[in-house]
Design a protein around this motif. Structure first.
Motif, PDB file in Angstrom:
ATOM      1  N   ASP A   1       0.832  -1.201   0.000  1.00 33.63           N
ATOM      2  CA  ASP A   1       0.000   0.000   0.000  1.00 33.63           C
ATOM      3  C   ASP A   1       0.867   1.251   0.000  1.00 33.63           C
ATOM      4  O   ASP A   1       0.559   2.234  -0.677  1.00 33.63           O
ATOM      5  N   LEU A   2       1.944   1.206   0.791  1.00 36.55           N
ATOM      6  CA  LEU A   2       2.844   2.362   0.862  1.00 36.55           C
ATOM      7  C   LEU A   2       3.481   2.647  -0.491  1.00 36.55           C
ATOM      8  O   LEU A   2       3.455   3.778  -0.988  1.00 36.55           O
ATOM      9  N   ARG A   3       4.063   1.601  -1.102  1.00 38.16           N
ATOM     10  CA  ARG A   3       4.828   1.800  -2.335  1.00 38.16           C
ATOM     11  C   ARG A   3       3.936   2.041  -3.546  1.00 38.16           C
ATOM     12  O   ARG A   3       4.418   2.491  -4.582  1.00 38.16           O
ATOM     13  N   ARG A   4       2.639   1.751  -3.401  1.00 38.45           N
ATOM     14  CA  ARG A   4       1.713   2.032  -4.501  1.00 38.45           C
ATOM     15  C   ARG A   4       1.567   3.535  -4.732  1.00 38.45           C
ATOM     16  O   ARG A   4       1.222   3.967  -5.824  1.00 38.45           O
ATOM     17  N   HIS A   5       1.848   4.307  -3.689  1.00 42.46           N
ATOM     18  CA  HIS A   5       1.706   5.761  -3.798  1.00 42.46           C
ATOM     19  C   HIS A   5       3.023   6.445  -4.142  1.00 42.46           C
ATOM     20  O   HIS A   5       3.078   7.670  -4.170  1.00 42.46           O
ATOM     21  N   VAL A   6       4.075   5.668  -4.328  1.00 44.91           N
ATOM     22  CA  VAL A   6       5.403   6.244  -4.509  1.00 44.91           C
ATOM     23  C   VAL A   6       5.951   5.870  -5.882  1.00 44.91           C
ATOM     24  O   VAL A   6       5.995   4.692  -6.238  1.00 44.91           O
ATOM     25  N   GLY A   7       6.370   6.868  -6.641  1.00 47.33           N
ATOM     26  CA  GLY A   7       7.094   6.619  -7.873  1.00 47.33           C
ATOM     27  C   GLY A   7       8.568   6.900  -7.639  1.00 47.33           C
ATOM     28  O   GLY A   7       8.934   7.991  -7.193  1.00 47.33           O
ATOM     29  N   LEU A   8       9.414   5.939  -7.915  1.00 49.03           N
ATOM     30  CA  LEU A   8      10.846   6.056  -7.624  1.00 49.03           C
ATOM     31  C   LEU A   8      11.652   5.819  -8.887  1.00 49.03           C
ATOM     32  O   LEU A   8      11.511   4.786  -9.539  1.00 49.03           O
ATOM     33  N   VAL A   9      12.495   6.776  -9.232  1.00 46.96           N
ATOM     34  CA  VAL A   9      13.396   6.639 -10.375  1.00 46.96           C
ATOM     35  C   VAL A   9      14.806   6.758  -9.854  1.00 46.96           C
ATOM     36  O   VAL A   9      15.189   7.795  -9.293  1.00 46.96           O
ATOM     37  N   LEU A  10      15.581   5.708 -10.027  1.00 51.11           N
ATOM     38  CA  LEU A  10      16.942   5.661  -9.497  1.00 51.11           C
ATOM     39  C   LEU A  10      17.956   6.083 -10.543  1.00 51.11           C
ATOM     40  O   LEU A  10      17.683   6.084 -11.747  1.00 51.11           O
ATOM     41  N   GLN A  11      19.143   6.415 -10.074  1.00 49.93           N
ATOM     42  CA  GLN A  11      20.219   6.782 -10.992  1.00 49.93           C
ATOM     43  C   GLN A  11      20.634   5.589 -11.840  1.00 49.93           C
ATOM     44  O   GLN A  11      20.819   5.692 -13.041  1.00 49.93           O
ATOM     45  N   ASP A  12      20.778   4.419 -11.202  1.00 45.86           N
ATOM     46  CA  ASP A  12      21.148   3.203 -11.918  1.00 45.86           C
ATOM     47  C   ASP A  12      19.873   2.487 -12.337  1.00 45.86           C
ATOM     48  O   ASP A  12      19.289   1.720 -11.565  1.00 45.86           O
ATOM     49  N   VAL A  13      19.415   2.777 -13.548  1.00 47.69           N
ATOM     50  CA  VAL A  13      18.132   2.249 -14.015  1.00 47.69           C
ATOM     51  C   VAL A  13      18.271   0.767 -14.344  1.00 47.69           C
ATOM     52  O   VAL A  13      19.229   0.356 -15.002  1.00 47.69           O
ATOM     53  N   PHE A  14      17.299  -0.013 -13.904  1.00 43.57           N
ATOM     54  CA  PHE A  14      17.292  -1.439 -14.233  1.00 43.57           C
ATOM     55  C   PHE A  14      16.127  -1.715 -15.166  1.00 43.57           C
ATOM     56  O   PHE A  14      14.971  -1.446 -14.825  1.00 43.57           O
ATOM     57  N   LEU A  15      16.449  -2.236 -16.340  1.00 40.60           N
ATOM     58  CA  LEU A  15      15.423  -2.659 -17.291  1.00 40.60           C
ATOM     59  C   LEU A  15      15.491  -4.173 -17.441  1.00 40.60           C
ATOM     60  O   LEU A  15      16.579  -4.744 -17.520  1.00 40.60           O
ATOM     61  N   PHE A  16      14.320  -4.804 -17.501  1.00 42.69           N
ATOM     62  CA  PHE A  16      14.238  -6.247 -17.651  1.00 42.69           C
ATOM     63  C   PHE A  16      14.304  -6.632 -19.130  1.00 42.69           C
ATOM     64  O   PHE A  16      14.021  -5.813 -20.010  1.00 42.69           O
ATOM     65  N   SER A  17      14.666  -7.878 -19.386  1.00 39.84           N
ATOM     66  CA  SER A  17      14.611  -8.386 -20.754  1.00 39.84           C
ATOM     67  C   SER A  17      13.160  -8.326 -21.230  1.00 39.84           C
ATOM     68  O   SER A  17      12.244  -8.701 -20.503  1.00 39.84           O
ATOM     69  N   GLY A  18      12.952  -7.866 -22.435  1.00 41.15           N
ATOM     70  CA  GLY A  18      11.606  -7.711 -22.960  1.00 41.15           C
ATOM     71  C   GLY A  18      11.533  -6.445 -23.784  1.00 41.15           C
ATOM     72  O   GLY A  18      12.549  -5.884 -24.212  1.00 41.15           O
ATOM     73  N   THR A  19      10.340  -5.971 -24.032  1.00 38.31           N
ATOM     74  CA  THR A  19      10.135  -4.785 -24.859  1.00 38.31           C
ATOM     75  C   THR A  19      10.094  -3.530 -23.991  1.00 38.31           C
ATOM     76  O   THR A  19       9.982  -3.604 -22.762  1.00 38.31           O
ATOM     77  N   ILE A  20      10.174  -2.384 -24.661  1.00 32.31           N
ATOM     78  CA  ILE A  20      10.027  -1.111 -23.942  1.00 32.31           C
ATOM     79  C   ILE A  20       8.654  -1.046 -23.291  1.00 32.31           C
ATOM     80  O   ILE A  20       8.502  -0.610 -22.141  1.00 32.31           O
ATOM     81  N   GLU A  21       7.656  -1.501 -24.020  1.00 31.51           N
ATOM     82  CA  GLU A  21       6.296  -1.525 -23.498  1.00 31.51           C
ATOM     83  C   GLU A  21       6.207  -2.362 -22.232  1.00 31.51           C
ATOM     84  O   GLU A  21       5.580  -1.963 -21.240  1.00 31.51           O
ATOM     85  N   ASP A  22       6.837  -3.538 -22.238  1.00 33.45           N
ATOM     86  CA  ASP A  22       6.828  -4.414 -21.056  1.00 33.45           C
ATOM     87  C   ASP A  22       7.512  -3.752 -19.871  1.00 33.45           C
ATOM     88  O   ASP A  22       7.071  -3.906 -18.724  1.00 33.45           O
ATOM     89  N   ASN A  23       8.584  -3.017 -20.125  1.00 32.72           N
ATOM     90  CA  ASN A  23       9.329  -2.390 -19.044  1.00 32.72           C
ATOM     91  C   ASN A  23       8.590  -1.203 -18.447  1.00 32.72           C
ATOM     92  O   ASN A  23       8.844  -0.844 -17.295  1.00 32.72           O
TER      93      ASN A  23
END
Length: 605
Positions: A432-454
């Protein structure tokens, strides 16, 4: 480096009842199939015992019947044919039982290990962020893959097979004693020698296994270190020295492996020799008994067959011993991971947080990442009103990122409270707490998949239109639209196809697509991009932060001049706070940082 392989050096008991009991919990849901497999294995073992007895009957009744059962040759041949047909039938039953037993145990093993992997992964997901700073990724992967496979081997080929071996030994012993106890004692006379050979093998195998595991762990630790630092190795031309160091570790591992193989390779022939001696003694003594007509030839032939089969399970002990050692070591490591405590738990009676206004307060917060380390935050107190944009700056190690970690509840403070809308974050469910928080880090982690999926991250509620709208807000559509497959372009592992700036834009679009109701936290999100991309992000931030409570943490002070308030941290305390102009006029830490960066920019210009 010694710390890295210390865990793999630990070798538990060859047989640990407590570990076996814990493993059986994963087999218990399939106890029906397991019980049937054991019954089939016992049936297969019983069919193995029938063969020599059929030889005895065929010889004594039909091939050399003697005077009592004398009859026409045709009757003798029909009797031999019946015995042969019965033997083929029993062999077929044994084959079918072993095939079905093997399938059932593979089924049970795969199912149980699937459950175990799910349990491990579920537990790892619940562990605090601090845990992953202590455990190397390679070690976690080994637990879920290699160690689980070792346990699968134990279940499918080890534990149940022991029932068959025990049944075979007990059955042969009983049948031989029933046929002729004197012949049985001749065979059993070599058992003390078998015990001595087996005990010596067990002790040496344990030491050899420990040595091999230790040296393999050293190789893994060294490889991990060298591969991670390959840039430094090549930069300072250390390839030859690194290769020599690896060669020494590799040779050490080779010698330990050869020593272990010498022990294993000796055991099987030694048991084979002892078994041959037993058969030779049986042939010498039993042959004399046959000559004296004390026993029949059929009994002697059956006894010879039983004696040879008696030593088969003993000869196989080397393979099973190695299997048990590997499985016990793996299970010990797996359960050490599973027993890792979950220090951050949801409260038993959580406070619902359906909507938030966005007021953040740190109230006399003291925090250290480890109890025996110094305080990172010392009595920190401040409040951020709904809709405000507050920047946090300071030297490296001042505690800036720790504020984000406490707000997201990646860690809990030792003292004080972190509040959102007056509610302690420890009283709210973490989701519930993290649902209200948008976090963008300096070291971005993207998963294997498409841009849309990420951007979507598997959330079905985020529509394609919402993804594109978020991308347009941050300006990511400018590079996405020119890609061959647009939003369905594969980014590869960790976003290898995208630049640092493009990954930052995708990460920002991801945060916006999830639309944190009024709270958005950016942690140095623009510190690794070029000027053009930074301008795009700053433009997007101006749109999306409007009306949202936001905390911006950045080294470059040029990105936070328009913040409503700037908090300057120094050694875990608030040194000063105010607007950009107020802090410059004050001439404190912030003014010094600003002048230093301004001079650097002038030199760069």
């Amino acid at each position: 480096m010694s710390v890295r392989f210390q865990e793999d050096e630990i070798l538990g008991k060859t047989y640990d009842a407590s570990l076996i009991r814990r493993l059986l919990r994963y087999v218990r849901p399939y106890r029906g199939a397991t019980g049937l497999a054991i019954a089939l294995l016992l049936l297969a073992s019983a069919t193995d015992l029938v063969g020599p007895s059929l030889y005895r009957i065929a010889i004594d009744r039909y091939i050399l019947p003697g005077s009592v059962n004398a009859g026409p040759a045709a009757a003798d041949l029909r009797g031999v044919a019946r015995i042969a047909a019965l033997y083929l039938l029993i062999l077929g039953i044994g084959f079918g039982a072993r095939w079905l037993q093997s399938y059932l145990m593979q089924f049970v093993g795969q199912r149980a290990m699937t459950d175990l992997r799910m349990h491990i992964f579920g537990h790892v997901q619940a562990l605090p962020v601090a845990f992953f700073a202590r455990w190397p990724v390679g070690r976690l992967l080994t637990r879920v893959t290699h160690d689980v496979d070792a346990l699968n081997e134990l279940i499918t080929s080890g534990v149940v097979a022991i029932f068959g071996d025990i049944a075979t030994l007990v059955g042969i012993t009983a049948v031989m004693l029933w046929m002729d106890w004197r012949l049985a004692l001749v065979v059993f006379s070599v058992l003390p020698l078998v015990y001595l050979i087996t005990e010596r093998f067990r002790v040496r195998a344990r030491d050899a296994y420990r040595a091999v595991r230790t040296r393999l762990a050293r190789i893994n630790a060294y490889l991990n270190e060298q591969i991670m630092g390959m840039t430094v190795v090549q930069l300072f031309t250390r390839e030859r020295q690194s290769l020599r160091a690896f060669e020494a570790r590799n040779d050490d591992y080779l010698q330990a492996s050869l020593a272990a193989q010498r022990n294993f390779s000796r055991f099987y022939p030694e048991i084979q020799v002892v078994g041959t001696i037993a058969i030779a003694l049986l042939l010498w003594y039993g042959g004399g008994q046959v000559v004296r007509q004390a026993v029949t030839l059929g009994i002697l032939v059956a006894a010879l067959q039983y004696a040879d089969r008696f030593f088969e399970p003993i000869r196989d002990i080397s393979d099973k011993f190695n299997l048990f050692q590997a499985a016990m070591a793996s299970s010990e490591r797996i359960f050490r991971l599973v027993d890792e405590p979950i220090t951050l738990r949801d409260p038993p009676d959580p406070v619902p947080l359906p909507r938030v206004q966005g007021r953040i307060e740190f109230r006399d917060v003291w925090f250290a990442y480890e109890e025996d380390e110094g305080w990172v935050l010392r009595g920190l107190s401040f409040a951020i009103e709904p809709g405000q944009t507050v920047a946090v700056v300071g030297h490296t190690g001042a505690g800036k990122t720790s504020i984000i970690n406490l707000l997201m509840r990646f860690h809990d403070p030792q003292r004080g409270e972190v509040l959102i809308d007056g509610v302690d974050v420890r009283r709210v469910r973490q989701q519930d707490l993290r649902r209200h928080v948008g976090l963008v880090l300096q070291d971005v982690f993207l998963f294997s998949g498409t841009i849309e999926d990420n951007i979507r991250l598997g959330t079905a509620a985020i529509t394609d239109e919402r993804i594109r709208q978020a991308a347009r807000y941050v300006g990511a559509d400018r590079f996405i639209d020119v890609l061959p497959d647009g939003y369905r372009t594969e980014v590869q592992e960790r976003g290898a196809r995208l630049s640092v700036g493009q990954k930052q834009l995708v990460a920002l679009a991801r945060a916006l697509a999830f639309n944190p109701e009024i709270l958005l936290v950016l942690d140095e999100a623009t510190s690794s991009v070029d000027a053009e991309t930074e301008a795009l992000i700053q433009e997007a931030m101006g749109k999306v932060l409007r009306g949202r409570t936001s905390i911006i943490i950045a080294h470059r002070l040029s990105t936070i001049q328009h913040a409503d308030r700037i908090i300057v941290l120094h050694k875990g305390r608030i040194a000063e706070q105010g607007t950009h102009r107020e802090l410059l006029d004050r001439g404190g830490i912030y003014a010094k940082l600003y002048r230093l960066q301004y001079k650097d920019q002038e030199r760069a210009g």
